[in-house]
Every structure is written in C-alpha cells, then in structure tokens.
Design an enzyme around this catalytic site. Structure first.
Site, PDB file in Angstrom:
ATOM      1  N   ASP A  74     -39.856  -3.102  12.254  1.00 35.15           N
ATOM      2  CA  ASP A  74     -38.685  -4.160  12.152  1.00 35.15           C
ATOM      3  C   ASP A  74     -38.559  -4.636  10.614  1.00 35.15           C
ATOM      4  OD1 ASP A  74     -38.103  -3.509  14.447  1.00 35.15           O
ATOM      5  OD2 ASP A  74     -38.586  -5.516  15.623  1.00 35.15           O
TER       6      ASP A  74
ATOM      7  N   LYS B 121     -36.068 -13.914  18.173  1.00 35.07           N
ATOM      8  CA  LYS B 121     -35.183 -13.112  19.085  1.00 35.07           C
ATOM      9  C   LYS B 121     -36.166 -12.327  19.940  1.00 35.07           C
ATOM     10  CE  LYS B 121     -33.603  -8.772  18.039  1.00 35.07           C
ATOM     11  NZ  LYS B 121     -33.622  -7.696  18.916  1.00 35.07           N
ATOM     12  N   ASN B 122     -37.047 -11.450  19.828  1.00 34.55           N
ATOM     13  CA  ASN B 122     -37.928 -10.688  20.597  1.00 34.55           C
ATOM     14  C   ASN B 122     -38.689 -11.370  21.226  1.00 34.55           C
ATOM     15  OD1 ASN B 122     -36.351  -8.451  19.779  1.00 34.55           O
ATOM     16  ND2 ASN B 122     -37.840  -7.747  18.426  1.00 34.55           N
TER      17      ASN B 122
ATOM     18  N   ARG C 180     -35.850   6.446  22.168  1.00 37.44           N
ATOM     19  CA  ARG C 180     -36.135   5.152  22.851  1.00 37.44           C
ATOM     20  C   ARG C 180     -36.222   5.469  24.191  1.00 37.44           C
ATOM     21  NH1 ARG C 180     -33.874   0.177  19.827  1.00 37.44           N
ATOM     22  NH2 ARG C 180     -35.716  -0.818  20.826  1.00 37.44           N
TER      23      ARG C 180
ATOM     24  N   ARG D 274     -26.542  -9.821  15.913  1.00 32.13           N
ATOM     25  CA  ARG D 274     -27.521  -9.632  16.956  1.00 32.13           C
ATOM     26  C   ARG D 274     -28.958 -10.444  16.754  1.00 32.13           C
ATOM     27  NH1 ARG D 274     -28.742  -4.072  18.772  1.00 32.13           N
ATOM     28  NH2 ARG D 274     -30.044  -5.606  19.942  1.00 32.13           N
TER      29      ARG D 274
ATOM     30  N   CYS E 275     -30.374   5.286  20.625  1.00 30.99           N
ATOM     31  CA  CYS E 275     -29.609   4.523  19.868  1.00 30.99           C
ATOM     32  C   CYS E 275     -29.818   5.001  18.387  1.00 30.99           C
ATOM     33  CB  CYS E 275     -30.153   3.315  20.177  1.00 30.99           C
ATOM     34  SG  CYS E 275     -31.724   2.832  19.181  1.00 30.99           S
TER      35      CYS E 275
END
Ligand code: EPU
Length: 424
Positions: A306, A22-23, A122, A398, A117
C-alpha cells in the site's frame, strides 16, 4: 465527479495529524456484529469505505449512530438480513469481511463474490477454505457465496499465502466456534492485531496476534465494548513521502511510529533526516533532492504494497535509478502510465518497475485507477511544474480523509474542483 488540481513546486512545511486506520476500522465495525449489544468505536476516519460499511451493516438491520463525528455506535440486535449484495461488494471488496461473523453468529451468510479489481485478480479461496475447515457449508451460486453452519468447530488452518482479510475473516469466525482454532501463516499486520484487541475486549480469547500463529479459544458469546482505532500507517507514510518528494519538512502527529519501521528506513535511505517521538515522526529533507531507493513489497513486517505507488512517485524525481518489485499484487503498476504522462522515466517488466529519476516532471491531466495509485499521482503532482489534475478522486476518498485540506495545511497549492464535462 470531482478531481484534484495541484500546482506543483512548493516544498511542504508544517504539521499534519493522522486519522484512524481504514484497514482496521472496517473489520472492527464488521466484528461488532458478533456481540449481543452495542459497541462504541472511536477515532473513526471520515472515509467513503466507512460510509459504505455503515450502509452494509444498516441494510442488514444493525442500528448505527455517529455522535461527535469520530465515534460510531453499532448495535447489532436488530439484525435480520444476512446478505452483502453485489452493488456494495463491487464498490468495496472489504465487504467480504462480513462472511465470517455472519456465519459464526447468525448461522448463515450470502455474500456476492468479489470480482477482480484494478490491482490484481484477488481471489477469496483462502477465506472459503478456512470457513469450510471450521465446519461451514460453503458454495458459490449465481455469483454469490452462500455459507451456513449450525455451530462452527475449532480447527487448524494453514494459509498457503499470507492474507490480511482472510486472516481477519477466519479469526472473527473462530472466536465463536466450539473449541480451539489455530491459524498458521497468519497475517501480522498491525490492523490484524487491532482487530484481535477489539475482539478480546468483547470477551474473545485470541493469543499470538502480531505473530504468524494465532490461537483462538472459542467462547459462547461476546459483549459490546468501547474501542479506539489505531492510527493509519499508510496515511502516515503518504504524508512523509509528500515531505520527501517536495524536499520539504513535515511532522506527522497522532500516529504510531513503530508500525512504520520499514518505511522510515527507506525514507532515511533517500537522505531524509528523521526524528521519531512516541506519537510523531518528523521528516526533514533540508532542501535536498531525494536519492533513489529500491523497494520490494511483502507482507508485514516487510514493506507494505500500500506504500508502493507513493515510493514509485518519489523515485521518479530522485537522483539515480530504483528498482521496485511488487510481490503482493500482480497488477499494481497502473499508476506508471499516468506518471509517464508527467514525464517520468519508468519501464515495467512483469512485477518489476525500473525508474530512472528525472530532473523534473511537468503537470498534465491524469487519472486515478485505485486508492494508493491515486495517492502516488497526487504526490507526483506536488512536484510537477504547472498544474496537474487528478481525475476520479473517488478512489482517494475511499482511504484518505480530507487529503486536500491536510496537504493545503502543509502549504501545497491544491484544491478540489468539479471534473471538466466529458465529451463523447
Ligand atoms: N490471496 C489469495 N487467496 C485469498 C486471499 C488472498 O490468493 O483467498 C492473495 C491475493 O490475491 C494477494 C495476496 O494473497 O496476492 C495478499 O492479499 P490479501 O488477502 O492480504 O489482501 P486483502 O486482504 O484483500 C488487504 C488490504 C489491502 C492491502 C492488502 C495487502 C484491507 C481491507 N485491504 O487486502 O489494502 O493492499 O491487504 O496488504 O485490509 C488498500 O488499502 O488500498 C488496500 C488495497
């Protein structure tokens, strides 16, 4: 809205393949705006964030097509709008990544300023300062970042803090700047390296990716290219923890083991027997209860933030006491209260969680708060007695492709169901 229902207690056993990262795919899709023709990106995972990025680029005028389901064609030649509006930015902070490419290639950008968030405040100040150093005019007006530049100019940029998307944003801007840029204290994450490789395949001149200093020699234009996204190291780590927490035996395939050194080391400390091949990792707990492991998160090559929630979950049922220290995001323990609902013994003080392993967890309805937190909750559900229902699974969608199918393939009793109706 969907939720995920798990009946815990099955030691996982089997093989699971890993999707594209994803990233990495998000910045790579955005970087395709920098060139003069179509790019073809493969190994694209089916994720909500990819859909959101497609919508964002499409609204700006890029044309997008998905062919065999895992390859996207992005053609930026119809670009006519240079804005990332709040309704998209608020659902995906990574939208900030369009800032650098838009200013570099089209001379202007309006990007809604992301708010705080669930995992921390952030800020994006380092992105903005980096762009200003390259010569862009940047201001914040009515909640929007407005940036413009006729021609960016190479500069030396030293980041105060290691920032992944900050490094990516400035790297994407600098590839079309006049002259040479140097980014110091750059992020070294594999996803940053993957983006640099994609940009170089388009004709950029970036060296040093994977170290803390990037040197970028600006070029006049970039051409479209074909690129296959690297495998997702966080998804890989999550399935390995799924094997460890259930005392099972899991083999992950189509992955890149070298990106997971710190995770593999920690899993070995839990007592897992791990074998590694060129593109697979095999984890076998031999039916044993995992041992507690201390974790301190840090930028790559340190232990990934993560993966913190997943190891927090693992430690709740481990033998012994673990200390988890979160150094990257100040508020990334939202999963703790939900794990406590399952019977976990966790105390949080500042950025540290102390976890005393318990003999068993008991299923309960719980709520996902962010993407990785929800992965941690699903993992806990795999070992909890009875049924655990994880609500708000849109967080997990997501970043994890067909998680219930992949876990089901490993023997988990897991299904997606509609959330019970809310009463007021
Ligand atoms: N920071 C600043 N100012 C900035 C930018 C960052 O102070 O201008 C601080 C942040 O507040 C944080 C630290 O620097 O304390 C590191 O944040 P970073 O910028 O590296 O995070 P990010 O780029 O916003 C990416 C990933 C995250 C991942 C972090 C850390 C993407 C799209 N997102 O976020 O992934 O947790 O790096 O590795 O690449 C996820 O996938 O679930 C996720 C949250």
């Amino acid at each position: 809205m969907d939720c995920i229902q798990i009946t815990g207690g099955v030691p996982l056993d089997g093989e699971v393949w890993i999707s594209g990262a994803k990233n990495a795919v998000l910045p790579i899709m955005v970087a395709s705006l920098l060139c003069d023709g179509p790019s073809y990106i493969s190994n694209v995972p089916h994720l909500q964030d990819v859909t959101t990025t497609m919508e964002l680029l499409g609204r700006m005028g890029a044309s997008l097509a998905m062919d065999d389901g895992m390859r996207i064609e992005i053609d930026p030649r119809g670009m006519h709008q240079f804005e990332a509006p709040y309704d998209l930015v608020k659902t995906m902070r990574a939208s900030i990544l369009v800032l650098g490419p838009l200013v570099a290639r089209y001379g202007r950008a309006v990007v809604s300023l992301p708010g705080g968030c669930a995992i921390g405040s952030r800020p994006v100040d380092l992105h903005l300062r980096g762009l200003q150093a390259l010569g862009a005019e940047v201001s914040v007006v009515n909640g929007n970042i407005e940036a413009s530049a006729k021609q960016l100019k190479g500069a030396n940029i030293i980041f105060d803090t290691v920032t992944v998307t900050g490094t990516e944003n400035i790297m994407m801007a600098a590839v079309l700047a006049q002259g040479t840029s140097v980014i110091e204290n750059a992020a070294q994450e594999p996803e940053v390296v993957d983006l640099a490789k994609f940009l170089n395949a388009m004709g950029a001149k970036i060296s040093g990716a994977g170290s803390n200093t990037l040197t970028i020699e600006g070029v006049e234009n970039l051409h479209g290219t074909e690129y296959s996204v690297l495998p997702d190291r966080i998804e890989t780590g999550t399935y390995l923890v799924a094997g460890a927490i259930t005392r099972g035996h899991v083999r992950v395939t189509r992955t890149r083991p070298r990106d997971l050194d710190s995770v593999i080391e920690k899993l070995r400390e839990t007592g897992a027997v791990i074998e590694v091949g060129e593109d697979w990792i095999d984890l076998d707990m031999k039916g044993r209860r995992p041992l507690a492991v201390d974790i301190t998160t840090a930028p790559y090559p340190g232990f990934a933030t993560d993966m913190q929630a997943q190891f927090t979950a693992l430690n709740t049922v481990a033998e012994g006491t673990a200390i988890i220290t979160e150094t990257v995001f100040e508020n990334r323990f939202m999963h703790v209260q939900e794990l406590q609902r399952l019977g976990a013994n966790i105390r949080v003080k500042g950025n540290t969680a102390i976890i005393r392993g318990v003999d068993e967890l008991n299923g309960a309805p719980i709520m996902a708060t962010d993407l990785r937190a929800s992965a941690g909750l699903v993992l806990a559900g795999l070992v909890a007695n009875g049924t655990t229902t994880v609500d708000r699974v849109y967080h997990i969608d997501r970043g994890y492709e067909i998680i219930e199918e992949k876990l089901g393939q490993l023997g988990a009793r897991i299904r997606r169901v509609a959330s019970p109706r809310k009463t007021r």
